[in-house]
Design a protein around this motif. Structure first.
Motif, short mmCIF file in Angstrom:
data_model
loop_
_atom_site.label_atom_id
_atom_site.label_comp_id
_atom_site.label_asym_id
_atom_site.label_seq_id
_atom_site.Cartn_x
_atom_site.Cartn_y
_atom_site.Cartn_z
N VAL A 173 0.88 -1.19 0.00
CA VAL A 173 0.00 0.00 0.00
C VAL A 173 0.91 1.23 0.00
CG1 VAL A 173 -1.76 1.30 1.23
CG2 VAL A 173 -1.81 -1.21 1.26
N ALA A 174 0.91 1.98 -1.11
CA ALA A 174 1.68 3.24 -1.23
C ALA A 174 3.12 3.07 -0.75
CB ALA A 174 0.97 4.34 -0.43
N GLY A 175 3.74 1.97 -1.20
CA GLY A 175 5.14 1.75 -0.87
C GLY A 175 5.36 1.02 0.45
N MET A 176 4.32 0.80 1.26
CA MET A 176 4.46 0.06 2.52
C MET A 176 3.99 -1.37 2.32
SD MET A 176 2.97 2.87 5.24
CE MET A 176 1.37 2.88 4.44
N THR A 177 4.67 -2.30 2.98
CA THR A 177 4.30 -3.71 2.89
C THR A 177 3.71 -4.19 4.21
OG1 THR A 177 6.11 -4.11 1.32
CG2 THR A 177 5.14 -6.03 2.40
N PHE A 178 2.59 -4.88 4.10
CA PHE A 178 1.91 -5.47 5.26
C PHE A 178 1.80 -6.97 5.05
CE2 PHE A 178 0.34 -1.09 5.06
CZ PHE A 178 0.47 -0.66 6.37
N ALA A 179 1.72 -7.67 6.17
CA ALA A 179 1.54 -9.13 6.11
C ALA A 179 0.38 -9.51 7.02
CB ALA A 179 2.82 -9.84 6.57
N VAL A 180 -0.37 -10.55 6.60
CA VAL A 180 -1.48 -11.04 7.40
C VAL A 180 -1.47 -12.56 7.32
CG1 VAL A 180 -3.06 -10.75 5.44
CG2 VAL A 180 -3.98 -10.96 7.77
N SER A 208 -17.14 -3.10 3.66
CA SER A 208 -16.73 -1.74 3.99
C SER A 208 -15.24 -1.62 3.65
CB SER A 208 -16.96 -1.44 5.48
OG SER A 208 -18.34 -1.52 5.80
N VAL A 209 -14.96 -0.85 2.59
CA VAL A 209 -13.59 -0.77 2.07
C VAL A 209 -12.86 0.42 2.68
CG1 VAL A 209 -12.17 -0.59 0.01
CG2 VAL A 209 -14.32 -1.88 -0.07
N VAL A 210 -11.64 0.17 3.15
CA VAL A 210 -10.81 1.20 3.78
C VAL A 210 -9.81 1.74 2.77
CG1 VAL A 210 -9.11 1.62 5.60
CG2 VAL A 210 -11.07 0.10 6.04
N ASP A 211 -9.68 3.08 2.71
CA ASP A 211 -8.60 3.70 1.96
C ASP A 211 -7.36 3.55 2.84
OD1 ASP A 211 -6.72 5.40 0.78
OD2 ASP A 211 -8.27 6.81 0.08
N THR A 212 -6.62 2.48 2.63
CA THR A 212 -5.57 2.08 3.56
C THR A 212 -4.48 3.14 3.69
OG1 THR A 212 -6.00 -0.19 2.85
CG2 THR A 212 -4.06 0.18 4.19
N ALA A 213 -4.15 3.83 2.61
CA ALA A 213 -3.10 4.86 2.68
C ALA A 213 -3.54 5.99 3.62
CB ALA A 213 -2.79 5.38 1.29
N ARG A 214 -4.77 6.43 3.50
CA ARG A 214 -5.26 7.51 4.38
C ARG A 214 -5.41 7.02 5.82
NH1 ARG A 214 -9.69 11.02 0.84
NH2 ARG A 214 -8.21 11.65 -0.79
N SER A 249 -7.98 -1.89 1.13
CA SER A 249 -7.62 -1.74 -0.29
C SER A 249 -6.09 -1.70 -0.41
CB SER A 249 -8.22 -0.44 -0.85
OG SER A 249 -7.85 0.67 -0.05
N CYS A 250 -5.56 -2.25 -1.50
CA CYS A 250 -4.11 -2.29 -1.69
C CYS A 250 -3.77 -2.13 -3.17
CB CYS A 250 -3.51 -3.58 -1.16
SG CYS A 250 -4.07 -5.09 -2.00
N HIS A 251 -2.51 -1.77 -3.44
CA HIS A 251 -2.06 -1.57 -4.81
C HIS A 251 -1.58 -2.87 -5.46
CE1 HIS A 251 -1.66 2.59 -3.18
NE2 HIS A 251 -2.10 2.91 -4.39
N GLN A 252 -0.91 -3.67 -4.67
CA GLN A 252 -0.25 -4.85 -5.26
C GLN A 252 -0.21 -6.01 -4.26
OE1 GLN A 252 3.76 -4.04 -6.54
NE2 GLN A 252 4.10 -6.12 -7.35
N LEU A 253 -0.46 -7.19 -4.79
CA LEU A 253 -0.32 -8.41 -3.98
C LEU A 253 1.09 -8.96 -4.19
CD1 LEU A 253 -3.75 -10.10 -4.77
CD2 LEU A 253 -3.15 -8.74 -2.75
N LYS A 254 1.78 -9.26 -3.13
CA LYS A 254 3.17 -9.71 -3.22
C LYS A 254 3.33 -11.18 -2.88
CE LYS A 254 6.37 -6.76 -2.33
NZ LYS A 254 7.31 -5.81 -1.69
N GLY A 255 2.22 -11.92 -2.91
CA GLY A 255 2.28 -13.36 -2.73
C GLY A 255 2.31 -13.78 -1.28
N THR A 256 2.42 -15.08 -1.08
CA THR A 256 2.45 -15.67 0.25
C THR A 256 3.83 -16.25 0.55
OG1 THR A 256 1.71 -17.83 -0.55
CG2 THR A 256 0.00 -16.23 0.15
N SER A 257 4.07 -16.46 1.85
CA SER A 257 5.36 -17.01 2.26
C SER A 257 5.15 -17.76 3.57
CB SER A 257 6.40 -15.90 2.43
OG SER A 257 7.62 -16.43 2.90
#
Length: 260
Positions: free
Chosen positions: A126-133, A169-175, A201-209
């Motif tokens: 999301v806007a250059g930040m990476t999150f994991a779940v 309910s979609v969140v503008d994650t960057a804001r 919401s996110c820009h790119q999916l970076k796969g699973t690990s």
């Protein structure tokens, strides 16, 4: 006063009443020889009056010398006091049943989420930040479609997206993650959280690990950001505490716990 005193006084007053107002008052001066009156009847009346006065004086002296008769004490009739009948004891009123006051609800104590020793995690950007779940806390992944905005929602609330008759309910994650961010982002995907209706919401999916717990620096206290479960050391990204994140969104709070 005895009967003799009453009789003398009556004679005295009768003698006074028989005198005419026009007749001069008889005065006897001490140690002065009596004056002879021409009228013998008047002289006789004078002597009778003097005799009465002397008799009254003698009677007064006798009355003063007589001992006073003791006053008879009035008979006192003792009336037996009425013994009051015992008052009936009031029946004890039954105690009103008081409904117990419910204890105020308190938020459950924060504890970090549990995972297996090894677990799969999804990474997204999301806007250059990476999150994991962790996948065990992931609800689903959807392509972002048309959103319906709602009035009165926070600035980070992007809108409602309908997916297979389910409203998300979609969140503008960057804001949400960067307070003060005003740039409009073009998101591609929505990552839903657990069984909730919230989606990030996110820009790119970076796969699973596959991660081991040793690869994560876990937090032991919530701090000011309870949504952060820990940091994935190798990828230097935030591992989301899904349950705490959902609680913040439900309260309308952003990443810093503020309502904006």
């Amino acid at each position: 006063m005895n009967q003799r005193q009453f009789a003398a006084l009556d004679d005295y007053f009768d003698a006074l009443l028989e005198e005419h107002e026009s007749q001069p008052e008889v005065q006897v001066a001490p140690e002065v020889a009596p004056v002879a009156y021409a009228d013998p009847q008047e002289d006789e009346r004078r002597r009778a009056l003097e005799s009465l006065l002397a008799t009254v004086a003698e009677l007064k002296e006798e009355a003063a010398a007589e001992p006073l008769a003791p006053l008879s004490e009035p008979e006192v009739t003792t009336v037996p006091a009425e013994v009051p009948s015992p008052m009936p004891m009031p029946m004890p009123m039954p105690e009103a049943e008081v409904a117990p006051i419910p204890a105020p609800e308190t938020a459950p104590a924060w504890c970090n989420m549990e995972t297996e020793a090894h677990f799969q995690a999804l990474f997204f950007e999301v806007a250059g930040m990476t999150f994991a779940v962790p996948l065990t806390h992931l609800g689903g992944i959807y392509q972002l479609t048309r959103l319906t905005s709602l009035f009165g929602k926070p600035a980070w609330f992007a809108g409602i997206m309908t997916e297979r008759e389910r409203q998300l309910s979609v969140v503008d994650t960057a804001r949400w993650a960067m307070p003060g961010h005003i740039q409009d982002e073009e998101y591609q995907y929505v990552v839903t959280l657990g069984e909730s209706h919230w989606g990030l919401s996110c820009h790119q999916l970076k796969g699973t690990s596959l991660l081991s717990r040793e690869q994560v620096k876990w937090r032991t206290t919530p701090g000011s950001r309870p949504w952060l479960a820990g940091m994935v050391k190798e990828k230097m990204c935030a591992l989301l505490h899904v349950d705490a994140l959902i609680a913040l969104l439900e309260q309308g709070k952003n990443i810093d716990g503020h309502r904006v």
